[in-house]
Each structure stands twice: as structure tokens, then as C-alpha cells.
Design an enzyme around this catalytic site. Sequence first.
Site, PDB file in Angstrom:
ATOM      1  CG  ASP A  73      41.469  38.990  48.795  1.00 19.00           C
ATOM      2  OD1 ASP A  73      41.350  37.755  48.868  1.00 19.00           O
ATOM      3  OD2 ASP A  73      40.508  39.771  48.904  1.00 19.00           O
ATOM      4  CG  ASP A  77      40.199  33.725  48.849  1.00 18.19           C
ATOM      5  OD1 ASP A  77      40.517  33.547  50.042  1.00 18.19           O
ATOM      6  OD2 ASP A  77      39.162  34.321  48.499  1.00 18.19           O
ATOM      7  CD  GLU A  78      42.293  36.170  53.445  1.00 22.29           C
ATOM      8  OE1 GLU A  78      42.762  37.316  53.660  1.00 22.29           O
ATOM      9  OE2 GLU A  78      41.215  35.777  53.919  1.00 22.29           O
TER      10      GLU A  78
END
Length: 396
Positions: free
Chosen positions: A10, A129-130
Amino acid sequence: MPERYIAHLDMDAFYASVELLRYPELKGEPVVIGGGRRHEPEVLADGSRRYATLRHYAGRGVVTTATYAARRYGVNSGMGLMKAAALAPDAVLLPVDFDEYRRYSRLFKAAVAEVVGNTPPLIEDRGVDEIYIDLSALPGVAVDRGATLARAIKARVLETTGLSCSIGVTPNKLLSKLASELDKPDGLTILREADIETRIWPLPARRINGIGPKASAKLEALGIRTIGELAAADAAWLLKNFGAHYGAWLHAAAHGRDERPVVTHSEPVSLSRETTFDRDLHPRNDRAALSAIFTRLCEQVADDLQRKGYVGRTIGLKLRYDDFRTVTRDLTLPAPVDDLAAIRRAAGECLKRAPLERRLRLLGVRVGSLSRPGELVPPDAAKPAAQPHTRSLFDD
């Protein structure tokens, strides 16, 4: 069964961190991302910048993300900017720049794939974003439960992007997502099943991905606030209160059980664009403004479809009124489309079936039933086909 080593990566305060690369003088300051283009920093004659702050913000926008310095004031993603202004009036307000965030997203994912080295890498993309990474089959992972490889991934991401990330490595996806949040920012957390009682059970039950606000509120009303309290609940009692499927899942999740594989490819169900207005707009008095916004949303969805190589048959409209009530309307076409004219025409038909007596605070357009151009798509006789176009309220 061989032990699995699943990593969840993350990025730390991703949008805000990307902006700090552009404006390094703001490092360590409370910064909120969520403004419009009018909140671009002003470049002064001496080359310095003057930044907008939350103190003078007025409108309906929401916080997209915030730096950790801003979060210490209680500012969080999804919060209204007016509420954030009351908590941190001197926080800097910056506009969102999704093109730049997507560029950095591609960079960090390529860096991870380079380190992991599988062909193809066992990476599940979970958004900008992950990601999840299955490390199980990689050499040497069992020696230190993936710690060395996770450190190499973090270092390569930092070298490539200038950004930090947090990684959790556990036997499954559910635990890894929880673990990646435990030591942010720039964290690395390795958990085994034996660690669940000490590291996971003290956390609030709502931290489990899949326990939303309604379920969390119901659990609290029933006296369950932590994951440990949920784990201690009788399985039959959970099934009685939450239904067979969700109750069984709650019981398994609280005990850290999750057999889901890392999925390296999945097709999207739909593509959509929506916007929340700075002020509530009246369907008739603000018709020109709504028409322009409506067309722009259709243009953006059409561009998304063409750029990603999809066509879609079901066109949807989403309206949220000034009383926060939300309605949706859908129309399924005889054949899939990806062009602006067809999408706007069908969305206009949906609009004619929606109540338009109240002011609007949000408008959205969605295209579903996606397929690749040239694929055979079965007909759906249960859905209405598009009718010949007549002018809708938002037409000029």
C-alpha cells in the site's frame, strides 16, 4: 498444503506524496488534496509559490487524501472539505491530478514486477495505490517469511518513484491488508497465524476489509467492537444475526481465514465517471451548467472505454439530490457502444425517467455489461432497448 506468503503493498498517502515530489517545500506540513483547478499554487514574481489553504474554502468538495501531518488534526479521506477546514484551517489545499497519480502508479507497479521477476509476476492490481503479490513460490522466501524480498521491493519502489510504501506479509490476503496498515508509513510487517491474537484481535472490527459502516454499526449495537470480540462470538449467533453467508464470512475473517488466490487478471464490470458539485444545481435554473457537466462525463467515459479497449451495452445515470437521496437509472442497448454520441443519447433517455424536482449535488454516468469489440454478447430481452432520441432536460 504448502504455506502461503502473500504480500499487500500500500503506497503511503499516495496522492499527497506525489504532490510533495512536485512541491518539496511542503514536506512535513499539513496538506489536503481535493481542491479544483482554482486551487493551483500561484507562482510569485520571485519564483516562490503562494498556496491556497482550507481556511478560505467554500464548497461541496471532499478530501481525496491528506498528508500524515494533516491526519493528525483528524482530517481523513472522504471528509467534506468544509469539515476539514474547521479541523485544520491552515492546511494547504491542492487540486487533484489523476493523470500524474496514474503515471506514478504504473511506475511503482513496474518496479515491483522487476523485483519479483515471475513471468508473468503473480501480482493482483487492486487500484491506483495498492497491489497483492504472491511470494510463495519465490526462492528463499520461507527462510525469513518474505522479509528480505519485501525490503527489496520497498527499496526499488523508493528508488524508482521517490515514494515510500508499506507492506504486510502473511498467509493470506485478508491478514496482509490489515498488516500493511499496522506500521505506516514506510512499514514492513510480517505476521503468522500465531500473531493474530496479539496483533489483529485488538483492532476495531471495522478495519476488516468487507465490514462496512452498516455492518460495523450493527456489530457495535450488539456489543462487538474489536476483531477479538468478533472472533469470540458464537458462529451460530453470527449466522442468526447476519445471515448464513455473511455471518459465516464474519466468523472466518475474525479468525484470519481467507483462501482467496492472488488474481493476476480480471475484467472490469463497468466504467463510470461522476462529480460532486461545489454548490447544489437546479435541473432547470442551472440547465446550461448541468448540460456541460453531463456532456463532459459522457466524454470521459467514452474516452475511458476507447483507451482501455472496451464497449458496453448498459448505460447508467446516477443522481444525488440536496437531501442526499440517490437514484440510478439504466438502459440496455441492442448492441455495445463506446462512442460519445451513443452514450450521451442513452444517458439522456435515463435522465427522462428520473425525478428532477430537487436540486442536485452529484451527477454520474456509467457504462456496464462490458465486452471487447468483436466479442459475441448474448441479447438481454429482459432489458428495454434504446428508443429513438428526443431531447432531454440537459440538452442545449
